[in-house]
Structures are given as C-alpha cells and as structure tokens.
Design a protein around this motif. Structure first.
Motif, mmCIF file in Angstrom:
data_model
loop_
_atom_site.group_PDB
_atom_site.id
_atom_site.type_symbol
_atom_site.label_atom_id
_atom_site.label_comp_id
_atom_site.label_asym_id
_atom_site.label_seq_id
_atom_site.Cartn_x
_atom_site.Cartn_y
_atom_site.Cartn_z
ATOM 1 N N GLN A 103 0.560 -1.256 0.074
ATOM 2 C CA GLN A 103 -0.002 -0.007 -0.255
ATOM 3 C C GLN A 103 1.089 0.959 -0.472
ATOM 4 O O GLN A 103 -0.048 2.265 -0.478
ATOM 5 N N ALA A 104 1.616 1.409 0.538
ATOM 6 C CA ALA A 104 2.673 2.853 0.964
ATOM 7 C C ALA A 104 3.892 2.456 -0.658
ATOM 8 O O ALA A 104 3.662 4.050 -1.366
ATOM 9 N N GLU A 105 3.474 1.285 -1.443
ATOM 10 C CA GLU A 105 4.181 1.956 -2.298
ATOM 11 C C GLU A 105 3.157 2.025 -4.003
ATOM 12 O O GLU A 105 3.639 2.385 -5.365
ATOM 13 N N CYS A 106 1.640 1.299 -3.742
ATOM 14 C CA CYS A 106 0.877 1.162 -5.031
ATOM 15 C C CYS A 106 0.019 2.745 -4.705
ATOM 16 O O CYS A 106 -0.202 3.310 -3.769
ATOM 17 N N LYS A 107 0.093 3.435 -5.834
ATOM 18 C CA LYS A 107 -0.627 5.056 -6.315
ATOM 19 C C LYS A 107 -2.829 3.907 -6.147
ATOM 20 O O LYS A 107 -3.817 4.649 -5.403
ATOM 21 N N GLY A 150 -5.547 5.356 -3.710
ATOM 22 C CA GLY A 150 -6.734 6.497 -4.268
ATOM 23 C C GLY A 150 -6.458 7.357 -4.312
ATOM 24 O O GLY A 150 -7.371 7.864 -5.314
ATOM 25 N N THR A 151 -5.108 7.358 -5.665
ATOM 26 C CA THR A 151 -4.238 8.186 -6.078
ATOM 27 C C THR A 151 -4.091 8.107 -7.649
ATOM 28 O O THR A 151 -4.146 8.966 -8.616
ATOM 29 N N LEU A 160 -9.118 3.685 -9.774
ATOM 30 C CA LEU A 160 -8.813 1.845 -10.009
ATOM 31 C C LEU A 160 -8.611 1.800 -8.814
ATOM 32 O O LEU A 160 -8.039 2.299 -8.122
ATOM 33 N N ALA A 161 -9.000 0.203 -9.128
ATOM 34 C CA ALA A 161 -8.792 -0.605 -7.374
ATOM 35 C C ALA A 161 -7.265 -1.114 -8.029
ATOM 36 O O ALA A 161 -7.262 -2.155 -9.877
#
Length: 274
Positions: free
Chosen positions: A153-157, A161-162, A171-172
């Motif tokens: 979650q710290a690396e995935c935009k 939610g961005t 996007l999910a």
C-alpha cells in the motif's frame, strides 16, 4: 666459471667492415620489422637480427649497399660462440626515413601504454540449493499478510486512491484486494487455528506420557523375568545362567573320611611301566 683461451668466445660487434662479401639471403627490408626492433638514430644504426635475435650494427648505412656486420648468435663475451651464418653480411634495404621510423615508434609506444590487463572478476560462491525433502514450509499468519499489505500500500498509487483513469474513475489494485481478502480470511480463521494447535500440543504431550509409562512397565517386566530365570527357580547360577557356572556352584566341600568322586575302579592310580 672461468673461460680459458681455448674456448671460443663471442666477439664484440664492430660497426664497420672492409670485406665486400654479401650473404646469399634476400635483402632485409626495414619496413617489415617492428619499430622497437630498429634503431635509426645517427651513429647507432642497428637492428635485431631476425635469424638469431641479437642486436647487430648496420655497416655502410646511407651508402649503396648497407649490410649487417658479421656477428655471433650470443652477446659478446659468451663462451662457446657460434657464428650467425644466415644473418651475417646480409643486405639491408633502408626503405624508412628517420622521421617515419620515429612516427611508427611513437604509435607503438602509445598502443602499448593504452593496454590494460583484464581484471579477474571472481564469481560469488552460490550456496547449494536444498533438496525438496529438506525444504520446511513456513506457515502463513495474519500478521505476515498484514505487513505485506502495508508495504504494498505504501508503494501502490491505486491502493492509496490517487490513481484514476481518463474519466476520473478511481482504479482498484487487484494485488491489494487479494492481500486484503487473505488477511481478513486468516483473521477469521485464527481462533480455529489456535484451538487446533493447542489440541495437537495436548495430544503430543499425552503420547509422550503414555510412551514413558509403557517403557517403564516394559523395563520392569524384563527385570522381573530375568530375576525369575536366575534365582526364582532355585538355580545356583549367576544371572548369566550358563552350565559352567551351575557346575561350579554345585561343588560341595568333601566331608572328612569320605571317598572322593574322582576315585573309582576304572581310574588308574599307578604309574604305567616303561
């Protein structure tokens, strides 16, 4: 080792000779030799003889027929000298000027200076891969999945939610959804897993206690059987119960005035006649 006068010694190479004899070998072109094997400086004109590999002066340099002076195959002063028959008095064709030779020599020195040795890069030692039977799987826990989800979650935009498409829809992330679902499933199953681990631990302890009891009863039964076989039946032998020990234990002290069991009618008591 001292060199006597009878031993042939290589003489010092002269720079000029008076003989008109010429070697039958074809003329040696200076342009075919390596620049480091030639010296065209005025007063020291010489080259390395291609036949014996020694430095040899060039006589009559600058004249019509320059030649190599007669020389030996070894440096001056070497014992057992041998004359270089193929290189002595050989004609030399000077087809290079002093400037051309210096230019070639400079290029050769530059090429040698630019060379670098190839560094030796040793490959790292790779530990052997364990066999399939030696691989111990690590059980997955809810805490491990939670840490993996936080790191993702710290690396995935998309998980933050961005990330959005062209229409502005958020996007999910399929990886984030998979990790979240796995974490929730393990969290629900954790009480059942804990109870199952406690049950297996109790069963293991009960099996160990039963095994110790059976082992103790077996040892006691073996000891009682051994005692009964040796002393309980009235035998006088020791624990080994061998026939020799029984015979030794049955020996009794002979009463005074009795006849020994070793004396009988069939036992000779006198010394046989010679």
């Amino acid at each position: 080792m001292s060199v006597t006068s009878e031993t042939p010694v290589a003489r010092k190479r002269v720079k000029r000779i008076r003989t008109r004899r010429v070697n039958d070998q074809p003329a040696l072109k200076i342009s075919t030799l390596h620049p480091n094997d030639i010296d065209l400086m005025p007063g020291t004109e010489s080259l390395i003889c291609p036949d014996c590999g020694t430095w040899c002066p060039i006589t009559n340099f600058g004249c019509r027929r320059p030649r190599l002076v007669p020389h030996h195959t070894e440096p001056a002063g070497s014992p057992n000298a041998q004359r270089c028959e193929d290189g002595s008095l050989r004609l030399v064709e000077v087809d290079l000027t002093l400037g051309e030779w210096q230019h070639r020599l400079g290029e050769a020195i530059t090429a040698n200076a630019s060379r670098r040795r190839t560094p030796v890069r040793r490959k790292p030692t790779t530990p052997p891969v364990p066999a399939t039977t030696q691989v111990v799987p690590t059980p997955i826990s809810a805490d491990m999945v939670r840490r993996a989800f936080r790191a993702h979650q710290a690396e995935c935009k998309a998980c933050q939610g961005t990330a959005a498409d062209r229409d502005g829809n958020v996007l999910a992330c399929p990886d984030g959804l998979r990790l979240a679902g796995t974490y929730l499933r393990l969290l629900r199953q954790e009480p059942e897993r804990r109870a199952l681990r406690a049950f297996f631990e109790q069963e293991r302890e009960r099996f160990d206690r039963d095994y110790e009891k059976r082992s103790a009863r077996g040892r006691a039964a073996d000891w009682a059987a051994q005692q009964k076989a040796t002393t309980g039946s009235g035998q006088l032998a020791k624990r080994s119960g061998t026939a020799v020990e029984e015979q030794n234990n049955q020996a009794r002290r002979r009463q005074p005035g009795t006849v020994s069991e070793f004396r009988g009618a069939g036992l000779p008591l006198k010394k046989p006649a010679a």
